[in-house]
Design a protein around this motif. Structure first.
Motif, short mmCIF file in Angstrom:
data_model
loop_
_atom_site.label_atom_id
_atom_site.label_comp_id
_atom_site.label_asym_id
_atom_site.label_seq_id
_atom_site.Cartn_x
_atom_site.Cartn_y
_atom_site.Cartn_z
N TYR A 64 -83.69 43.14 29.83
CA TYR A 64 -83.37 42.40 28.60
C TYR A 64 -81.92 42.64 28.19
N MET A 65 -81.51 43.91 28.21
CA MET A 65 -80.17 44.25 27.74
C MET A 65 -79.09 43.79 28.72
N LEU A 66 -79.28 44.03 30.01
CA LEU A 66 -78.23 43.70 30.98
C LEU A 66 -78.03 42.20 31.11
N ILE A 67 -79.13 41.45 31.19
CA ILE A 67 -79.01 39.99 31.28
C ILE A 67 -78.44 39.43 29.98
N GLY A 68 -78.96 39.93 28.85
CA GLY A 68 -78.48 39.44 27.56
C GLY A 68 -77.01 39.70 27.34
N PHE A 69 -76.54 40.90 27.65
CA PHE A 69 -75.12 41.21 27.48
C PHE A 69 -74.26 40.44 28.45
N ALA A 70 -74.74 40.19 29.67
CA ALA A 70 -73.97 39.40 30.62
C ALA A 70 -73.75 37.98 30.09
N LEU A 71 -74.81 37.37 29.58
CA LEU A 71 -74.68 36.02 29.02
C LEU A 71 -73.82 36.03 27.76
N LEU A 72 -74.00 37.07 26.95
CA LEU A 72 -73.20 37.18 25.74
C LEU A 72 -71.72 37.28 26.07
N GLY A 73 -71.37 38.09 27.07
CA GLY A 73 -69.97 38.24 27.43
C GLY A 73 -69.36 36.94 27.92
N LEU A 74 -70.08 36.21 28.77
CA LEU A 74 -69.56 34.95 29.29
C LEU A 74 -69.35 33.93 28.17
N ALA A 75 -70.31 33.87 27.23
CA ALA A 75 -70.22 32.89 26.15
C ALA A 75 -69.25 33.34 25.06
N PHE A 76 -69.38 34.59 24.64
CA PHE A 76 -68.56 35.10 23.54
C PHE A 76 -67.09 35.18 23.93
N GLY A 77 -66.82 35.40 25.21
CA GLY A 77 -65.44 35.53 25.66
C GLY A 77 -64.60 34.30 25.41
N GLN A 78 -65.24 33.13 25.28
CA GLN A 78 -64.48 31.88 25.12
C GLN A 78 -64.89 31.06 23.90
N SER A 79 -65.92 31.47 23.19
CA SER A 79 -66.49 30.60 22.15
C SER A 79 -65.65 30.51 20.89
N SER A 80 -65.01 31.60 20.50
CA SER A 80 -64.30 31.59 19.21
C SER A 80 -63.03 30.76 19.29
N GLY A 81 -62.91 29.83 18.38
CA GLY A 81 -61.70 29.02 18.32
C GLY A 81 -61.59 27.97 19.39
N ALA A 82 -62.68 27.70 20.12
CA ALA A 82 -62.61 26.77 21.24
C ALA A 82 -62.28 25.34 20.80
N LEU A 83 -62.64 24.98 19.56
CA LEU A 83 -62.40 23.63 19.08
C LEU A 83 -61.29 23.59 18.03
N THR A 84 -60.50 24.63 17.97
CA THR A 84 -59.43 24.69 16.95
C THR A 84 -58.38 23.62 17.18
N SER A 85 -58.20 23.19 18.42
CA SER A 85 -57.18 22.18 18.69
C SER A 85 -57.50 20.85 18.03
N ASN A 86 -58.74 20.68 17.51
CA ASN A 86 -59.08 19.47 16.76
C ASN A 86 -58.30 19.36 15.46
N PHE A 87 -57.84 20.49 14.93
CA PHE A 87 -57.15 20.47 13.65
C PHE A 87 -55.67 20.10 13.84
N THR A 88 -55.14 19.43 12.86
CA THR A 88 -53.71 19.15 12.87
C THR A 88 -52.95 20.46 12.69
#
Length: 438
Positions: free
Chosen positions: A350-374
């Motif tokens: 549970y922990m190893l699979i969950g953290f692996a998915l979290l790392g892949l997603a969390f590594g790029q998720s923040s601010g991914a759509l910020t370029s939409n703003f002027t």
């Protein structure tokens, strides 16, 4: 945690600022990782204590499950405070400067966390102890909102062409680093102290350490934040706060879409860190210290996955990677409930699979759509979308997960994860439609 702004600008990313010199990406990256690690260390010290300490210290009159739910309700206050903190500290920064803003924010964050170490229990002052903790937790949230210094943005702007995904993942490494430090301290204390000693005074040491860590982070970040090159670049890129009502009037839909884009990873964030610790502590015979070691192994996998996300994002694109990760988290949501609490092997999986998915997603998720703003809305837009994403996706996650798991079964925790994945996919779809119709 602090807001991430992943700028996608067509301007040269040389890092040079006319005659004011340059800011080296490596120097920025070091300051960013140190700063984020200190913030997440504070965050996880509180999160772990909300399972192992506060239910017994503040709510000894309640049975363990109810006491933990009370503790998780106070846990959510920091996320409620974040949007308020952004408004307050944007105003401070506009009037008194970024250095003053960040100094106040980090001092408030460290002081609030350190002050918790002196918190008396219910046996001393009754319900006032829980009230004091709630106030300090709210101040933590205000401070986290104000602690963003723009270094993540500057790091992205200085990224070489074709390497934006790699540089975007660097600030996110602060999460596993902070978790490793916090969980290792608690694991050591739980393992080597008698339960009575741990509850009396042992748990207080990680909170003392938080203040020292914040002092180191403060100087590391102020060294760049107060530099002329840094200030000049922020001015050049129009990274200045704007009134929130004006932002919502001009680009309200982008705020909503941006807030829902990272929900898959943000929902998973606490479902592999704080919630499983509470579940195992309440409903299994596995010692908390031993489970913390399992979580630490997961955090190492998460850190490696964050690094991998940078390489993958530069190859296939950040938004495509986020979409793929949301689909994988949706699949994980169906199998995760059968693993947690099924024994050591199940907990480790549970922990190893969950953290692996979290790392892949969390590594790029923040601010991914910020370029939409002027350009003029980027600073405020990114701050507000991040605050809302953490509030909706993570703020109530431990509380909701524990409630639904105890009332309806662990399968409903999977349903909660699935809802976050679907929100991310819907956000990416709507964003694509807005771009096509623009």
């Amino acid at each position: 945690m602090s807001q991430d702004i992943a700028m996608q600008s067509g301007a040269p990313a040389s890092g040079k600022v006319e005659s004011h010199g340059k800011v080296a990406p490596g120097e920025i990256a070091l300051a960013v990782v140190i700063g984020r690690s200190s913030e997440f260390f504070d965050f996880f010290v509180y999160g772990i204590a909300s399972v192992l300490v506060f239910p017994k210290l503040l709510f000894p009159y309640a049975e363990p499950l109810t006491a933990t739910l009370y503790s998780f309700a106070i846990f959510s206050l920091a996320f409620i405070a974040r949007p308020i903190g952004s408004v307050i500290f944007m105003t401070i920064g506009r009037i008194y400067g970024r250095g003053v803003k960040m100094t106040i924010a980090l001092f408030m964050l460290g002081t609030s966390t350190a002050a918790m170490s002196f918190l008396p229990g219910y046996d001393s002052i009754g319900h006032a102890a829980a009230v004091l903790l709630a106030i300090l937790r709210f101040f933590q949230g205000l401070a986290l909102a104000g602690a963003w210094d723009g270094l993540a943005s500057l790091l992205s702007l200085n990224a070489p062409a074709g390497r934006r995904g790699w540089y975007a993942m660097m600030p996110q490494l602060g999460a596993p680093f902070g978790f490793l430090l916090a969980s290792s301290l608690f694991a050591f204390l739980v393992a080597y102290l008698e339960p009575a000693d741990f509850l009396d005074w042992g748990w207080r040491y990680p909170f003392f350490a938080a203040f020292a860590v914040n002092v180191v982070a403060l100087f590391a970040r102020l060294r760049l934040v107060l530099s002329e090159a840094y200030s000049q670049q922020l001015e050049t890129r129009e990274l200045n706060p704007r009134p929130i009502l004006e932002l919502l009037h001009e680009q309200g839909p982008n705020v909503i879409i941006g807030a829902f884009a990272p929900l898959a990873s943000f929902a998973l964030f606490h479902v592999v860190t704080i919630f499983p610790l509470s579940w195992v502590t309440l409903f299994s015979e596995l010692p908390a210290g031993q489970f913390l070691v399992i979580e630490m192994a997961g955090a190492v996998v998460g850190a490696l996955a964050i690094v991998a996300s940078g390489a993958l994002a530069d190859r296939i694109g950040r938004r495509r990677l986020i979409g793929v990760c949301a689909c994988l988290i949706a699949v994980y949501s169906f199998i995760a409930p059968s693993m947690l609490g099924s024994g050591i092997a199940g907990d480790v999986a549970y922990m190893l699979i969950g953290f692996a998915l979290l790392g892949l997603a969390f590594g790029q998720s923040s601010g991914a759509l910020t370029s939409n703003f002027t350009s003029r809305n980027r600073y405020t837009g990114a701050a507000l979308t991040s605050d809302l994403a953490w509030l909706i996706g993570a703020g109530f996650a431990p509380l909701v997960a524990l409630v639904v798991a105890t009332e309806f079964g662990l399968a409903w925790v999977g349903a909660y994860l699935l809802s976050g994945a679907l929100c991310t996919l819907a956000s990416l779809f709507l964003n694509r439609q807005l771009v096509l119709n623009d």
